[in-house]
Design an enzyme around this catalytic site. Sequence first.
Site, PDB file in Angstrom:
ATOM      1  N   GLU A 117       0.846  -1.187   0.000  1.00 42.05           N
ATOM      2  CA  GLU A 117       0.000   0.000   0.000  1.00 42.05           C
ATOM      3  C   GLU A 117       0.885   1.241   0.000  1.00 42.05           C
ATOM      4  O   GLU A 117       1.965   1.247   0.617  1.00 42.05           O
ATOM      5  CB  GLU A 117      -0.856  -0.031   1.260  1.00 42.05           C
ATOM      6  CG  GLU A 117      -2.072   0.850   1.263  1.00 42.05           C
ATOM      7  CD  GLU A 117      -2.927   0.507   2.477  1.00 42.05           C
ATOM      8  OE1 GLU A 117      -4.022  -0.045   2.288  1.00 42.05           O
ATOM      9  OE2 GLU A 117      -2.484   0.788   3.612  1.00 42.05           O
ATOM     10  N   LYS A 119       2.555   4.487   1.077  1.00 39.30           N
ATOM     11  CA  LYS A 119       2.763   5.190   2.344  1.00 39.30           C
ATOM     12  C   LYS A 119       2.778   6.683   2.044  1.00 39.30           C
ATOM     13  O   LYS A 119       3.703   7.188   1.413  1.00 39.30           O
ATOM     14  CB  LYS A 119       4.062   4.776   3.026  1.00 39.30           C
ATOM     15  CG  LYS A 119       4.166   5.408   4.411  1.00 39.30           C
ATOM     16  CD  LYS A 119       5.418   5.048   5.137  1.00 39.30           C
ATOM     17  CE  LYS A 119       5.334   5.512   6.591  1.00 39.30           C
ATOM     18  NZ  LYS A 119       4.852   6.893   6.744  1.00 39.30           N
ATOM     19  N   ARG A 164      -3.512  10.886  14.925  1.00 36.99           N
ATOM     20  CA  ARG A 164      -2.831   9.804  15.634  1.00 36.99           C
ATOM     21  C   ARG A 164      -2.544  10.192  17.080  1.00 36.99           C
ATOM     22  O   ARG A 164      -2.479   9.341  17.959  1.00 36.99           O
ATOM     23  CB  ARG A 164      -1.527   9.481  14.892  1.00 36.99           C
ATOM     24  CG  ARG A 164      -0.613   8.494  15.580  1.00 36.99           C
ATOM     25  CD  ARG A 164       0.553   8.192  14.678  1.00 36.99           C
ATOM     26  NE  ARG A 164       1.722   7.769  15.438  1.00 36.99           N
ATOM     27  CZ  ARG A 164       2.895   7.460  14.901  1.00 36.99           C
ATOM     28  NH1 ARG A 164       3.047   7.503  13.598  1.00 36.99           N
ATOM     29  NH2 ARG A 164       3.911   7.101  15.649  1.00 36.99           N
TER      30      ARG A 164
END
Length: 606
Positions: free
Chosen positions: A300, A302, A322
Site C-alpha cells: 500500500e 505510504k 494519531r
Amino acid sequence: MEYAALADYCRQLEETDADERLVATLAELFQTADDDHLPLVVTMVRGKVAPRWESLELGVSSSLTQAAVVRATGVDPDALEDAWRDRGDLGAAAEWAVANSRQTTLFAESLTVAGVHETLRELAGYEGDGSHDRKVETVAGLVSNADAAAARYLVRTVLGYMRVGVGDGTVRDAIAEAFLDVPGEPAPGTPSATAPAVAAVERAFQVTNDYRVVAETARADGADGLAELDVELGRPVESMLARKAEGLASGLSSVARVGAEDGVEGDDGRDPADLGGPAGETETADATDEPDWRGRVLAEVKYDGIRAQAHVDGETVRLFTRRLVEVTEQFPEVVDTLRERVTAETALLDGELVGYDGETGEPVAFQEFSRRIRQEENVAGLAESVPARFHLFDCLYHDGESLFESSLSDRLGVLGETVAFDDTVCRAGSTVPDSVADARGFYRGAVDDGHEGVVLKNRAATYQPGRRVGQMLKHKPVMEPLDLVVTRAHYSEGRRSELLGRLYLAAYDPDADAFREVGRLSTGYTDEELAALTERLEELVVARDGRDVDLRPEIVLEVEYEELQSSSEYDSGFALRFPRFLGVREDLGPTDADSVSRVSELYESQ
C-alpha cells in the site's frame, strides 16, 4: 480522598527503582481509592486531569506557576529561582517554598483529590482578558492550601509532568495486579499478576483508550467485564503502527510470517522483527522471492500526511489525529464528503489525510500541509489552496460491530461496501504483488509520485491498536529522517540571543518510559521558524540554569542528518552527525517519536 494521601503515594513511586515495587505501590493506590476517586487517581498520578483524547490543555506555563508559588508563599522570587535551578524541578522548588513560607493562611482548606481535579479542569477553561491573572490566583490558592510534600506534586500536575516513573505499561500492570484474579503464567515485572490478566487490561485499553474506564470496569466486573468493553464512537482508539523494514524483499517475506508474539500462528516461529538482509534496494530478488508469501501480502502507498481516523455516527462526523487530537473543524471538505459518501449508519475509518496543491494537484510536503492542524482562522481559504484528500485503508467498526478481530482482507471488503469513494475520500493505492519485482515497481511508482514509500501488510492479520507489529512493515528510502523529542535547549548567541537555537534531541525508550538523547540541533530553521519554536518551547521549561533550560518532553521534530555515530556523550549511546531541522511533527506525541532501538538499527545498517 485527601490530596495529601495521593502525594504520599507519588513520593513512594518517585523513590522506587524496582519495577515490581513500582507496580505494587501503584496497585495499592488504586485499591485504596474509592469508586468515585479511582478514575481521578488513574489520570492524576501521571500529571493529567483528563485522558489524552479529550485534548484538555491547562495552558499554564512554568513562569505562571512560578508567579503563583511566590504569591502563595511570599518567598523572594530570586530565592525561588535559585531553588528551582539547584533542584532542577519547579515542583521540588515549590516544596521548598511552602516549607519556608513567609505567609500564614488563616483559613486553609483541606485539599481533596476531587477538589484539585475540579479546580484544574475549570482553570483549563479560563480565556480572554484577565485569564492570566485568574490562573495565577487559582494555582496560588491550591498551593497555599497544600503542605510542602503536596505542593511538590500539585505543581507538577499543573505543569503536566509528574516525574514519578509511571507510564502506560505501569498503569496497565497495576490495574491487573489490583483487581484481576486470572490464572496463568506470571507477568514479568509484577508481584503477582498473570500474563492473561495483563493482556485483558491491555486489550480493554486498546479499544477504549481510557484507563479510567478500564480501571473502573476491572474493579467492578473483572476480566469478563473488560472483555465486554468495545469501541465507542467519539472516543478515538490508538492507531496500529508499522515497524520499519530493512529491505523490500525481506520485508515481503517477514510480514507474511506473523510470529506467535503477535497473536497469530506463524509459519516457522521466527521473530518477525528479524528482517535480515541489507538495507535499501540492493537486495537480490531471488534471495527471498519465495512462493510462500505470494497472495498473502498487500503493498500500500505510504503517504506523507497526517494519520487520522473518522468517527461517523449518522450526520455526526469527527476526525482525530494519531495523537488523538480532534481536527474536525480544520478539514471541512473531508467531513462534508464523509457525511455524503459513507453509507453505513455508524463507522470508524482509518486513513491518511494528505495535502495537495490546489493548482497542480501534486502532493505537498508534510510541513506545509501540517499547518492545517493548527489553523484557527481562514480555514476555508487554506482548504482551497491546500485541499486535503483522505486516503482510507481500513474500517474498524461498522454498524455497531467491531472489526478488530476480522482479517485485513475482510475489513477492506467492508470498507469498499461502506464508502462511495471520490476524489476527496478515496481508497489508498495498493496492490497484491506476485513478485519482488512487482512490489519494487509499485514502491518506485509511489516515490516518483511524491509519496514516502510503501506499507506491507499481512492480509490475514487482525487490527492491533497501539502496537508496532510484524503484520505491518513500512519501507522508505534508506537514511530516512528521524522524529525526535526536544528535551533541553540553550539560548543562542549574537542576533539570535533571545532564541533557543541549540536544541537537544532524544529518542524514546519504551522499556524505561524515558527519552535518551542522540544529539544537538542548531541548523536548518529560519529566524521565523526558530522564533515560533522558541515561543512554544518556553512554555515547556521545567528548570533553568543560566542560559540552559530543561524542557517537558512534548515537541517532536523531524530531523535529517549525515550519519549516525557511536557516542559516549549521550545516554542513548549514539550521536547524529550534522543534524538539520526539517519541521515540527504536529501529528506526533512524544512517545510516538523514533525509538532508541530504531536509532540502533539505522546505525547498524549504515
